[in-house]
Design an enzyme around this catalytic site. Structure first.
Site, mmCIF file in Angstrom:
data_model
loop_
_atom_site.group_PDB
_atom_site.id
_atom_site.type_symbol
_atom_site.label_atom_id
_atom_site.label_comp_id
_atom_site.label_asym_id
_atom_site.label_seq_id
_atom_site.Cartn_x
_atom_site.Cartn_y
_atom_site.Cartn_z
ATOM 1 N N LYS A 112 12.382 -33.521 -30.825
ATOM 2 C CA LYS A 112 13.472 -32.989 -31.651
ATOM 3 C C LYS A 112 14.657 -33.945 -31.730
ATOM 4 O O LYS A 112 15.438 -33.891 -32.675
ATOM 5 C CB LYS A 112 13.886 -31.616 -31.144
ATOM 6 C CG LYS A 112 12.784 -30.589 -31.388
ATOM 7 C CD LYS A 112 13.209 -29.166 -31.106
ATOM 8 C CE LYS A 112 12.127 -28.191 -31.543
ATOM 9 N NZ LYS A 112 10.873 -28.322 -30.761
HETATM 10 C C1 LIG Z 1 9.634 -27.886 -31.116
HETATM 11 C C2 LIG Z 1 8.459 -28.468 -30.393
HETATM 12 C C3 LIG Z 1 7.144 -28.379 -30.911
HETATM 13 C C4 LIG Z 1 6.833 -27.657 -32.197
HETATM 14 O O1 LIG Z 1 7.306 -28.340 -33.335
HETATM 15 P P1 LIG Z 1 7.419 -27.585 -34.743
HETATM 16 O O2 LIG Z 1 8.123 -28.543 -35.627
HETATM 17 O O3 LIG Z 1 8.195 -26.320 -34.499
HETATM 18 O O4 LIG Z 1 6.034 -27.308 -35.204
HETATM 19 C C5 LIG Z 1 6.114 -28.974 -30.198
HETATM 20 N N1 LIG Z 1 6.339 -29.593 -29.011
HETATM 21 C C6 LIG Z 1 7.585 -29.695 -28.493
HETATM 22 C C7 LIG Z 1 7.761 -30.372 -27.184
HETATM 23 C C8 LIG Z 1 8.682 -29.144 -29.145
HETATM 24 O O5 LIG Z 1 9.911 -29.236 -28.611
#
Ligand SMILES: *Cc1c(COP(=O)(O)O)cnc(C)c1O
Length: 462
Positions: A112
């Site tokens: 993120k």
């Molecule tokens: C947020 C997240 C996901 C999922 O990603 P999306 O964009 O919501 O599909 C997967 N792995 C980690 C470690 C995350 O923080």
């Protein structure tokens, strides 16, 4: 560049407005009115360029004239300088045709950061230009709040308030939020659970009187700028493996589908992608929809991959909009049925999705087994989210000739629980976070009462 709603009943916006707005007024999500395309020559010319340069070229068309080139370059350079690897998102080879794209070299060790580090800077730029102050409010169960905080800590025009359930967050995850020494960062420990925290954030968006003129901004995964920033690493990784002359495939640990939708956009922009594999944990709405046309809610399950624990996958609506050939009325009808009862996709759009996407769901026992197995075969310690991707890639890929790139969405140290259950002593924190457990913390504990939280936000204004 203009942006339109997937439900067709909200005004079109430009890039600046769409970044500040988040969800469309009709309940839909904003998508670009036209998807920019790169010729094979334009893609080939990006190969070998630094990450920030690829980022500039890929994102430029989405920004339109909302930001001048020099300013946009400056924001991008500052964003990716905060990553601890020169390649920003390095690629590792696991076997002859399986690669790992490490997205966890940002400040909070999860993918993120790639988008939130940019989003904070974009927001700060727009707010400064408008002479406005912004407030970000978010709720976290611990795993994702820190990425928003790190994205905003340097912003002069933003105050950020992150609510987490008091004493229900792991020490590492709490400290990633509470040890950030910035005057505009406010951590609130709620005497309640995650749902209480989330409900209060939602209620605050519905009634913003307590903000006294500050603008409330959503930085959740539906914000278009987050999708846009994530398109870049698909392009960057594919170029490194021979695109546009060779096609690649991707497997993505998925929840709200923001990550994978960015990959789909990269393909629409001209990147040769043969297959996308959607990996889910036991919260498998995406897998059920694709494999059994069961587009319905199920109760939330707490898993070893908590950042993928969801009931509804919000960005999936953006893919539906494309699968339905941008028929906003059909998407609107489908989503309002889904709101109240189990729904199903029409035949043609489902067939279209199945031609490009496969899916696989991975339960907790398998996550543990995969962490062990992958380490034995490759020497890589996977985090539990990435482990779902590793397994899904093996089970659902259509061929073993096309290079498969599995997205590593978090560093294993962030989710030590699963790593320990897989029989390892633990996963050491990277150098930059070595002293995390000895840094001073700062947070306030509040009752799970909306009025108390809103008063706190009103009182804290830099
Ligand atoms: C947020 C997240 C996901 C999922 O990603 P999306 O964009 O919501 O599909 C997967 N792995 C980690 C470690 C995350 O923080």
């Amino acid at each position: 560049m203009r942006y339109i709603s997937t439900r067709g009943r909200a005004p079109a916006l430009d890039f600046e407005e769409v970044v500040l707005t988040g969800m469309a007024a009709d309940g839909g999500l904003y998508v670009p009115e036209q998807i920019p395309e790169f010729s094979p020559e334009a893609l080939a010319a990006m190969a070998g360029q630094p990450y920030a340069e690829v980022a500039f070229r890929v994102m430029r068309p989405f920004v339109g004239d909302a930001i001048d080139d020099a300013t946009f370059r400056r924001l991008i350079d500052a964003t990716y300088a905060s990553f601890k690897h020169d390649a920003v998102t390095p690629l590792k080879q696991l076997d002859s045709s399986h690669f790992l794209l490490e997205l966890f070299h940002g400040p909070t060790l999860a993918f993120k950061d790639v988008a939130l580090q940019l989003l904070g800077r974009l927001l700060d730029h727009f707010l400064a230009r408008r002479g406005e102050r912004g407030v970000i409010m978010g709720a976290t169960s611990g795993d994702t709040g820190s990425a928003a905080i790190e994205g905003c800590r340097h912003c002069d025009n933003l105050d950020i308030f992150i609510l987490h359930p008091h004493e229900r967050v792991s020490a590492v995850q709490r400290r990633q939020m509470t040890t950030v020494p910035a005057a505009n960062v406010h951590n609130i420990a709620i005497e309640g659970d995650f749902d209480d925290a989330q409900a209060m954030v939602k209620a605050s968006f519905a009634d913003q009187g307590f903000l006294q003129g500050r603008r409330l901004i959503a930085v959740n995964s539906i914000n278009w700028a987050r999708i846009m920033a994530q398109i870049v690493y698909y392009v960057y990784a594919a170029l490194a493996l021979g695109a546009p002359h060779r096609a690649v495939s991707f497997t993505v640990p998925s929840a709200n589908f923001g990550n994978l939708f960015a990959g789909y956009m990269a393909r629409r922009m001209g990147l040769p992608v043969r297959q996308f594999v959607i990996a889910t944990n036991a919260n498998d709405i995406l897998h059920r929809t694709l494999s059994a046309n069961d587009f319905s809610r199920r109760e939330l399950k707490a898993t070893l991959a908590p950042s993928m624990d969801i009931v509804v996958s919000s960005n999936f609506e953006r893919l539906l909009f494309e699968a339905y050939d941008r028929d906003a009325a059909a998407v609107d009808a489908l989503m309002s049925r889904f709101q109240h009862e189990p729904a199903a996709l029409a035949e043609a759009p489902l067939a279209k999705l199945r031609a490009l996407f496969a899916s696989h769901s991975v339960d907790d026992d398998t996550i543990i087994a995969v962490i062990r197995e992958a380490f034995g075969r490759t020497g890589e310690l996977l985090d539990p989210h990435t482990a779902t991707g590793y397994r899904a890639a093996e089970r659902a890929r259509t061929d073993t000739v096309t290079p498969m790139i599995t997205l590593a969405t978090a560093h294993p140290a962030k989710f030590e629980d699963a790593v320990v259950r897989a029989g390892f002593k633990g996963a050491p924190l990277p150098d930059a976070l070595q002293d995390l457990l000895s840094r001073p913390e700062r947070y306030d504990v509040l009752p799970a009462e909306l009025a108390a939280v809103q008063q706190y936000v009103a009182d804290h204004r830099r």
